[in-house]
Design a protein around this motif. Structure first.
Motif, PDB file in Angstrom:
ATOM      1  N   LEU A   1       0.826  -1.263   0.183  1.00  0.00           N
ATOM      2  CA  LEU A   1      -0.056  -0.055  -0.051  1.00  0.00           C
ATOM      3  C   LEU A   1       0.915   1.308   0.052  1.00  0.00           C
ATOM      4  CD1 LEU A   1      -2.441  -1.820   0.501  1.00  0.00           C
ATOM      5  CD2 LEU A   1      -3.356  -0.094   2.238  1.00  0.00           C
ATOM      6  N   SER A   2       2.093   1.174   0.299  1.00  0.00           N
ATOM      7  CA  SER A   2       2.910   2.344   0.438  1.00  0.00           C
ATOM      8  C   SER A   2       2.999   3.215  -0.638  1.00  0.00           C
ATOM      9  CB  SER A   2       4.318   1.998   1.006  1.00  0.00           C
ATOM     10  OG  SER A   2       5.086   1.284  -0.121  1.00  0.00           O
ATOM     11  N   PRO A   3       2.674   2.996  -1.853  1.00  0.00           N
ATOM     12  CA  PRO A   3       2.752   3.925  -3.243  1.00  0.00           C
ATOM     13  C   PRO A   3       1.573   4.873  -3.053  1.00  0.00           C
ATOM     14  CG  PRO A   3       3.446   1.717  -3.993  1.00  0.00           C
ATOM     15  CD  PRO A   3       2.980   1.452  -2.531  1.00  0.00           C
ATOM     16  N   SER A   4       0.680   4.378  -2.255  1.00  0.00           N
ATOM     17  CA  SER A   4      -0.600   5.423  -2.225  1.00  0.00           C
ATOM     18  C   SER A   4      -0.342   6.695  -1.361  1.00  0.00           C
ATOM     19  CB  SER A   4      -1.855   4.695  -1.325  1.00  0.00           C
ATOM     20  OG  SER A   4      -1.493   4.450  -0.450  1.00  0.00           O
ATOM     21  N   GLY A   5       0.708   6.658  -0.673  1.00  0.00           N
ATOM     22  CA  GLY A   5       1.094   7.757   0.190  1.00  0.00           C
ATOM     23  C   GLY A   5       0.343   7.720   1.550  1.00  0.00           C
ATOM     24  N   VAL A   6      -0.102   6.574   1.927  1.00  0.00           N
ATOM     25  CA  VAL A   6      -0.873   6.678   3.119  1.00  0.00           C
ATOM     26  C   VAL A   6       0.059   6.618   4.457  1.00  0.00           C
ATOM     27  CG1 VAL A   6      -0.871   4.064   3.308  1.00  0.00           C
ATOM     28  CG2 VAL A   6      -2.612   5.386   4.598  1.00  0.00           C
ATOM     29  N   LEU A   7       1.322   6.243   4.295  1.00  0.00           N
ATOM     30  CA  LEU A   7       2.285   6.044   5.338  1.00  0.00           C
ATOM     31  C   LEU A   7       3.331   7.232   5.542  1.00  0.00           C
ATOM     32  CD1 LEU A   7       3.599   2.338   4.718  1.00  0.00           C
ATOM     33  CD2 LEU A   7       1.755   2.934   6.103  1.00  0.00           C
ATOM     34  N   LYS A   8       3.509   7.174   6.913  1.00  0.00           N
ATOM     35  CA  LYS A   8       4.194   8.584   7.147  1.00  0.00           C
ATOM     36  C   LYS A   8       5.576   8.242   6.826  1.00  0.00           C
ATOM     37  CE  LYS A   8       6.022  10.877  11.559  1.00  0.00           C
ATOM     38  NZ  LYS A   8       6.049  11.085  12.889  1.00  0.00           N
ATOM     39  N   PRO A   9       6.243   9.462   6.187  1.00  0.00           N
ATOM     40  CA  PRO A   9       7.523   9.203   5.485  1.00  0.00           C
ATOM     41  C   PRO A   9       8.368   8.717   6.315  1.00  0.00           C
ATOM     42  CG  PRO A   9       6.278  11.121   4.705  1.00  0.00           C
ATOM     43  CD  PRO A   9       5.529  10.704   5.646  1.00  0.00           C
TER      44      PRO A   9
ATOM     45  N   PHE B   1      -8.338   8.112   2.139  1.00  0.00           N
ATOM     46  CA  PHE B   1      -7.895   6.652   2.162  1.00  0.00           C
ATOM     47  C   PHE B   1      -8.937   5.806   3.071  1.00  0.00           C
ATOM     48  CE2 PHE B   1      -4.402   9.293   2.558  1.00  0.00           C
ATOM     49  CZ  PHE B   1      -3.546   8.854   1.400  1.00  0.00           C
ATOM     50  N   PRO B   2     -10.026   5.669   2.442  1.00  0.00           N
ATOM     51  CA  PRO B   2     -11.267   5.150   3.156  1.00  0.00           C
ATOM     52  C   PRO B   2     -10.942   3.400   3.296  1.00  0.00           C
ATOM     53  CG  PRO B   2     -11.728   5.288   0.673  1.00  0.00           C
ATOM     54  CD  PRO B   2     -10.231   5.934   1.013  1.00  0.00           C
ATOM     55  N   GLY B   3     -11.560   3.086   4.308  1.00  0.00           N
ATOM     56  CA  GLY B   3     -11.607   1.793   4.679  1.00  0.00           C
ATOM     57  C   GLY B   3     -12.558   0.955   4.039  1.00  0.00           C
ATOM     58  N   ILE B   4     -12.043  -0.336   3.599  1.00  0.00           N
ATOM     59  CA  ILE B   4     -12.809  -1.252   2.884  1.00  0.00           C
ATOM     60  C   ILE B   4     -14.072  -1.878   3.611  1.00  0.00           C
ATOM     61  CG2 ILE B   4     -13.018  -3.337   1.264  1.00  0.00           C
ATOM     62  CD1 ILE B   4     -11.800  -0.958   0.162  1.00  0.00           C
ATOM     63  N   GLY B   5     -15.472  -1.869   3.451  1.00  0.00           N
ATOM     64  CA  GLY B   5     -16.320  -2.471   3.983  1.00  0.00           C
ATOM     65  C   GLY B   5     -16.835  -1.522   5.354  1.00  0.00           C
TER      66      GLY B   5
ATOM     67  N   GLY C   1     -14.376   6.734  -1.320  1.00  0.00           N
ATOM     68  CA  GLY C   1     -13.166   7.534  -1.584  1.00  0.00           C
ATOM     69  C   GLY C   1     -13.346   8.199  -3.102  1.00  0.00           C
ATOM     70  N   GLY C   2     -14.109   7.328  -3.913  1.00  0.00           N
ATOM     71  CA  GLY C   2     -14.110   8.106  -5.202  1.00  0.00           C
ATOM     72  C   GLY C   2     -12.523   8.093  -6.097  1.00  0.00           C
ATOM     73  N   ASP C   3     -12.261   8.752  -6.923  1.00  0.00           N
ATOM     74  CA  ASP C   3     -11.063   8.993  -7.776  1.00  0.00           C
ATOM     75  C   ASP C   3      -9.956   9.044  -6.663  1.00  0.00           C
ATOM     76  OD1 ASP C   3     -12.140   8.499 -10.091  1.00  0.00           O
ATOM     77  OD2 ASP C   3     -12.558  10.444 -10.556  1.00  0.00           O
ATOM     78  N   ALA C   4      -9.954  10.101  -5.607  1.00  0.00           N
ATOM     79  CA  ALA C   4      -8.703  10.346  -4.867  1.00  0.00           C
ATOM     80  C   ALA C   4      -8.328   9.365  -3.874  1.00  0.00           C
ATOM     81  CB  ALA C   4      -9.324  11.375  -3.763  1.00  0.00           C
ATOM     82  N   GLY C   5      -9.068   8.024  -3.736  1.00  0.00           N
ATOM     83  CA  GLY C   5      -8.542   7.120  -3.167  1.00  0.00           C
ATOM     84  C   GLY C   5      -8.311   5.906  -3.986  1.00  0.00           C
ATOM     85  N   ALA C   6      -8.616   6.098  -5.371  1.00  0.00           N
ATOM     86  CA  ALA C   6      -8.450   4.853  -6.123  1.00  0.00           C
ATOM     87  C   ALA C   6      -6.823   4.076  -6.051  1.00  0.00           C
ATOM     88  CB  ALA C   6      -8.145   5.492  -7.741  1.00  0.00           C
ATOM     89  N   ILE C   7      -5.812   4.568  -5.930  1.00  0.00           N
ATOM     90  CA  ILE C   7      -4.639   3.849  -5.719  1.00  0.00           C
ATOM     91  C   ILE C   7      -4.652   3.068  -4.569  1.00  0.00           C
ATOM     92  CG2 ILE C   7      -2.061   3.976  -5.511  1.00  0.00           C
ATOM     93  CD1 ILE C   7      -2.139   6.363  -7.573  1.00  0.00           C
TER      94      ILE C   7
END
Length: 344
Positions: free
Chosen positions: A78-86, A104-108, A119-125
């Motif tokens: 998941l790291s390429p999505s930018g969710v993790l603290k650098p 970064f919406p949770g599934i389910g 999350g739409g397009d913003a959360g696609a990756i």
């Protein structure tokens, strides 16, 4: 290669941190503790506890190293999505608080609109990679079929060689500040077979008590049975066939299949507490869409007494911004009819 390390945990707060759900804080009077069990206890003792409480909370059933290896693989993906603290290790799963959690919406988690991409397009990756993780070998072939869990379920259920871990699982992340899981029970989502499955809720890493972990309604298995019977009676009164009734249950619920989006409201309505825990990597909670038994020393399925375990989750307010990661793994008795809809 060094073993992955656990995410940081805040110092123990014996005053109990305030817990939040979708509709606000849980009052202290609404909160109790899950009863822990050891996998090494006699099976008849565990079965009795399971039938009486509607769950068994097994401490350390899985090797911690196996759990952390799965966590590391997930957040590396998941790291390429930018969710993790650098600058943080993927296994820690630390959210980058400089980002908007809405991306970064949770599934389910019950997004409005049912099964559309949250999350739409913003959360696609982020969403696409979270979904891809379900099919990766480290998860689907290694973690979901971990022998420590499969062997325990095989012995506990008495299904033996007929014990089948089904491929339809739900690998959920919960970023701090995002929507939590509303009130539900699993049979809502398993309508097309006999109620003969066991759900293993597995936290993939430590989940602090206020970090978005699963919460169980105290004696919720008896309340779930009452609701199920009421829904069935209403469906039959409308002249529906058995098959039509299976597909009509969600008319009694929200469009997401939830009983209620607000656990605090639900607890007040029925005067019952939510049971919580400070989960550790390796813990597993077993519950069923229906816990069916005739006596307290067996969980033989297919008899007449039906229990339905109700659960939800808290909002993730982990003080270290740790992303909650967990999965629902389901096991069936393959010698009996089971819900194959969506099984691939």
């Amino acid at each position: 290669m060094p073993h992955p390390v656990s995410p940081p945990r805040a110092p123990a707060d014996h005053s109990s941190p305030k817990l939040f759900v979708n509709d606000g804080p849980l009052e202290p009077s609404m909160v109790g503790q899950l009863t822990p069990s050891s996998p090494d206890e006699p099976l008849d003792v565990l079965r009795q506890r399971y039938n009486e409480n509607g769950y068994i909370y097994l401490k350390g059933l899985l090797p911690k190293a196996s759990v952390l290896q799965a966590r590391e693989a997930y957040f590396t993906h998941l790291s390429p999505s930018g969710v993790l603290k650098p600058g943080t290790q993927p296994v820690l799963g630390i959210f980058d608080c400089a980002k908007d959690c809405a991306a970064f919406p949770g599934i389910g988690a019950g997004a409005v609109g049912g099964n559309q991409r949250p999350g739409g397009d913003a959360g696609a990756i982020f969403v696409d990679r979270a979904l891809e993780a379900h099919t990766m070998d480290w998860y689907a072939e290694t973690f979901c079929k971990h022998p420590a869990l499969v062997d325990f379920v095989r012995e506990f259920s008495g299904w033996g060689a007929s014990t089948l871990p089904i491929k339809r699982t739900l690998l959920r992340n919960n970023v701090p500040g995002t929507k939590a899981i509303g009130v539900h029970y699993d049979q809502i989502f398993l309508r097309h077979g006999e109620p003969t499955s066991i759900t293993a809720w597995v936290p993939i890493g430590d989940v602090s008590v206020n970090g978005g972990g699963l919460i169980y309604l105290e004696n919720g298995h008896t309340l779930g049975r009452e609701q199920e019977e009421r829904f069935t009676a209403a469906a039959m009164a409308d002249g529906l066939t058995e098959e039509e009734a299976k597909n009509a249950f969600n008319r009694n619920m929200m469009d997401t299949g939830l009983l209620d989006d607000g656990p605090a409201r639900y607890a007040k309505r029925f005067g019952r507490r939510w049971l919580v825990a400070d989960y550790e990597a390796g813990d597993v909670v077993l519950h069923t869409p229906f816990t069916v038994s005739r006596t307290v020393d067996t969980i033989e399925l297919g008899t007449t007494l039906i229990w339905t375990q109700i659960h939800a989750s808290t909002t993730n307010h982990d003080p270290n911004h740790v992303i909650r990661l967990a999965t629902d793994l389901r096991f069936v008795d393959s010698s009996k009819p089971w819900d194959k809809v969506g099984y691939v």
